[in-house]
Scaffold this active site. Sequence first.
Site, mmCIF file in Angstrom:
data_model
loop_
_atom_site.group_PDB
_atom_site.id
_atom_site.type_symbol
_atom_site.label_atom_id
_atom_site.label_comp_id
_atom_site.label_asym_id
_atom_site.label_seq_id
_atom_site.Cartn_x
_atom_site.Cartn_y
_atom_site.Cartn_z
ATOM 1 N N GLU A 50 0.876 -1.165 0.000
ATOM 2 C CA GLU A 50 0.000 0.000 0.000
ATOM 3 C C GLU A 50 0.914 1.215 0.000
ATOM 4 O OE1 GLU A 50 -1.893 2.260 3.463
ATOM 5 O OE2 GLU A 50 -3.093 0.442 3.191
ATOM 6 N N CYS B 104 -3.258 6.567 5.573
ATOM 7 C CA CYS B 104 -3.147 6.258 4.149
ATOM 8 C C CYS B 104 -4.338 6.801 3.374
ATOM 9 C CB CYS B 104 -3.029 4.752 3.946
ATOM 10 S SG CYS B 104 -4.302 3.828 4.809
#
Length: 269
Positions: A56, A93
């Site tokens: 990610e 994120c």
Amino acid sequence: SGMPAGVFTLVSGNVGAELVAHPAIRAVGFTGSRRGGIALQSIAQSRTIPIPFYGEMSSVNPVLVFPGALAARAARTGAEYVASLTLGVGQFCTNPGLVLLPNGPGGDAFRDAAAAALAQSNSAPMLTTGICQAYGEGVAVWDAAKGVRSLGRGAGSPTDRDASPALFEVSAADFIAQPSLQQEVFGPAGLIVRCDDRHGFREVLQHLEGQLTVALHVEDVDHDAARQLLPALERLAGRILVNGFGTGVEVAHSMVHGGPWPSTSDSRT
């Protein structure tokens, strides 16, 4: 806790490459920068027996605020946006680093409320000095870019570890013309892109890479316009939110925490 030995192991230090290359490791999960993720993915794939790499990496998580929502609650939504932007010193994120905002009085009201809320936020420590340094470098790139206007900074002075929230505004034309503005600045920095009929939401979205989340702020009157964008948004992001922000994460069957490259390295899973 009584867990069997080896269920959880912490190895501290700059040893990511060695771990990914070690034959005892059979799969890798990674959260971090795109540069670091690509480097580790290359190691995972070049092993004698390649292993899965679930990375990610980067996402600006755009927020689209439609005219009806601005007419109903521009100031409130602007303040709520800053609360999401600065949560955890922006180290989520799914941090909403980008806002697409129509030109006009409603957009101005959102912008002004966001700038006022940001001025009340404080500098705070990031996880590491390296992350804080990268944040400062990213903010400096935005600050020096053509057509970008600073809307203010949070209270307090930035240090080698403390980051000061920042908010900027730019036209859609200048945003599209400068790819550096389309890159993630990891931390509490937001960029508002003002759109008109010529450079609307759709054209800006065409210049974005894969995202973890996209958030739509709409009222009933906006539904038809939002519906027209959904096919593009479904290809752009792993998760589409309505009248919320991506920093509200819950572990649930309905939750998709991934998205097209480069938000994740393997969007199939």
